[in-house]
Design an enzyme around this catalytic site. Structure first.
Site, PDB file in Angstrom:
ATOM      1  N   ASP A  38     108.868  25.413  62.150  1.00  0.00           N
ATOM      2  CA  ASP A  38     109.089  24.668  63.391  1.00  0.00           C
ATOM      3  C   ASP A  38     108.033  23.584  63.566  1.00  0.00           C
ATOM      4  OD1 ASP A  38     111.232  26.244  63.986  1.00  0.00           O
ATOM      5  OD2 ASP A  38     110.197  27.510  65.437  1.00  0.00           O
ATOM      6  N   LYS A  60     112.674  21.137  66.316  1.00  0.00           N
ATOM      7  CA  LYS A  60     112.689  22.037  67.467  1.00  0.00           C
ATOM      8  C   LYS A  60     111.534  21.740  68.430  1.00  0.00           C
ATOM      9  CE  LYS A  60     116.300  24.291  66.159  1.00  0.00           C
ATOM     10  NZ  LYS A  60     117.576  24.004  66.825  1.00  0.00           N
ATOM     11  N   MET A 169     109.411  26.896  78.415  1.00  0.00           N
ATOM     12  CA  MET A 169     110.241  25.682  78.326  1.00  0.00           C
ATOM     13  C   MET A 169     110.569  25.134  79.718  1.00  0.00           C
ATOM     14  SD  MET A 169     112.718  26.825  75.167  1.00  0.00           S
ATOM     15  CE  MET A 169     112.738  28.594  75.555  1.00  0.00           C
TER      16      MET A 169
END
Length: 523
Positions: A38, A60, A169
């Site tokens: 990632d 990502k 997030m």
């Protein structure tokens, strides 16, 4: 991992610090043939893998173009079917917002062998590294973890009833999160913490309440961040180091690129049981540190000489301790013989070095003499008492110590009783992470704090044909020594020396390395 059939390992990389990864993860990285990782994975972690490994970044990262999930699935299957050992390195834990289900289903459909390796999720590590306890017997008997990538999909009416919320997030949707919480009854004075880049040198923390956090973070880039909401945030004041109290009400900001050792990877040779204080010092200066155990401290082959000396302690005038290992082992044996510091009444104690003095003070004793320059050679020259007929107890390493010290004391009329208090041996194998970094020429500086670590380091790298056949890899590496005797060993065994500490302590060695790096950058 050297199987004929390919296999995919879905590995959790943890919060970003390589030292917080599992031992299993380190081993898999050091043997990977293909690495698919990632964007949030720290590049220094990639030093663990072989130079021949193929590295594929698959994005990502929030707000930026990302590799499509079906393309990631295809890459995993393709390389596995080629018989490769594939590491799919994911931030945090693979099963916590890691999109592992899609990848596993693709591997199962294709008949590929796979294994999932856990990691520490940022949902747990970010609060901990910021000094926030997610649970408390009074303030927080439970907590909930959620993704705020789509805040409208969350059941806010239920969530506000939970004492502590951990939101991933959520940086780009902070205003929406705050609005939803207050709309559904959460008090505007509810504490909140936003932790960006947790566990990394550039970590930032904003502390506030629901009523002011949006204003506090206006214009700031918050991603990637972990948001903690609840009364436990207030407990941080009581859980962080006292010197960090200035961080309570302001963002904690550290720009790693501006630190003097930023971008440098330093290999620290040390004892297996030694504390990580030196590594911490280097990391605070921006360095990436890899620890390589080069000494194993154990008991001497016999306790009889030391036990005999302990039984006659009152007959000695001085006790000389030249290392923290000597201090620790002497007092451990003293305790084993049902004695304590009171047995040293009337005996003066000389120690060499600040570290040794600190170890002695941990036993509630102050040294009577510390020689200048913190080296054993200055003991005799500066000794405060007349040495004629002075009886000295000298607990020391069983083999490989400084013979000249005893000769000089004896020449001046002292009676020195040497007794083995511990033995220092070489580990059987080299640490795989350190070996991989050396083989990949990813190490910029190697530090040595004793002659024994120099000798053992050379013995350990002799286990690697790639390193032992030629010393070309050593030409571009800075060799840093804590003092003159260690420096002699570096010259004799390694054939080079670049840095010697002016003050023969770990602080002095850190300062010398910083000075050397600064001068090199200014050339």
């Amino acid at each position: 991992m050297k199987n004929q059939k390919g296999k995919v390992y879905l590995v959790g990389a943890g919060p970003g610090d390589c030292n917080l990864m599992t031992v299993r993860s380190h081993k898999l990285l050091s043997q990977a043939e293909v690495l698919i990782y990632d964007a949030l994975i720290d590049i220094p972690q990639l030093e663990l893998i072989p130079a021949t490994c193929r590295k594929i970044e698959v994005g990502k990262r929030g707000g930026k173009p990302s590799t499509q999930q079906q393309d990631i699935n295809r890459l995993l299957v393709e390389h596995c079917k080629l018989g490769k050992q594939v590491v799919r390195l994911k931030s945090g834990d693979p099963f916590i917002f890691g999109r592992s289900s899609s990848e596993i289903q693709a591997l199962i459909t294709a008949g590929c062998n796979f294994e999932v390796i856990p990691g520490i999720s940022s949902a747990l590590s970010a609060p901990l590294l910021a000094g926030i306890s997610l649970t408390d017997p009074v303030m927080s008997r439970c907590f909930a973890v959620m993704s705020a990538h789509e805040p409208d999909a969350l059941e806010w009416e239920a969530l506000v009833q939970i004492e502590t919320l951990v939101i991933l997030m959520g940086g780009r949707n902070l205003s929406e999160i705050i609005w939803q919480l207050q709309k559904h009854g959460r008090s505007p004075e509810t504490p909140i913490a936003i932790i960006r880049d947790c566990g990394r040198p550039q970590q930032q923390i904003w502390l506030g309440t629901l009523s002011n956090i949006v204003q506090q973070t206006a214009g700031q880039s918050l991603s990637p961040c972990v948001i903690v909401i609840g009364e436990v945030v207030r407990l941080r004041e009581y859980l962080i180091q006292p010197e960090s109290t200035n961080m309570i009400d302001t963002p904690v900001t550290s720009n790693n690129s501006q630190l003097p050792l930023a971008g440098k990877t330093i290999l620290v040779t040390r004892s297996v049981s030694q504390s990580a204080e030196f590594s911490d010092r280097l990391q605070q200066q921006g360095a990436r540190v890899i620890e390589m155990p080069a000494l194993v401290i154990g008991p001497p082959s016999t306790w009889e000489p030391l036990d005999s000396a302990i039984a006659q302690l009152s007959s000695f005038h001085w006790l000389i301790l030249t290392s923290h290992n000597a201090v620790d082992c002497f007092f451990q044996r003293l305790q084993a013989k049902d004695k304590d510091a009171r047995s040293l009444f009337g005996i003066k104690i000389a120690v060499v070095g600040k570290k040794t003095a600190e170890s002695l003070r941990s036993h509630s004793l102050q040294p009577d003499f510390i020689p200048p320059n913190f080296i054993a050679d200055s003991l005799v020259e500066n000794f405060p008492d007349n040495l004629q007929n002075c009886k000295i107890l000298f607990p020391r390493v069983e083999s490989g110590g400084r013979e000249v010290l005893v000769k000089e004391f004896t020449a001046k009329g002292a009676q020195v009783i040497e007794v083995p208090a511990y033995q220092s041996c070489c580990p059987e194998t080299i640490d795989p992470v350190a070996l991989s970094a050396l083989q990949n020429q990813a190490v910029n500086i190697i530090t040595f704090a004793s002659s024994k670590t120099v000798q053992n380091f050379c013995h350990l790298i002799g286990q690697s044909p790639e390193l032992s056949r030629s010393q070309d890899w050593l030409e571009s590496v800075c060799i840093a020594s804590i003092g003159p005797e260690t420096s002699k060993s570096c010259q004799n065994v390694l054939g080079k020396l670049d840095v010697e500490a002016k003050e023969y302590t770990l602080d002095g060695l850190t300062e010398a390395i910083v000075e050397w790096v600064t001068e090199e950058q200014n050339l």
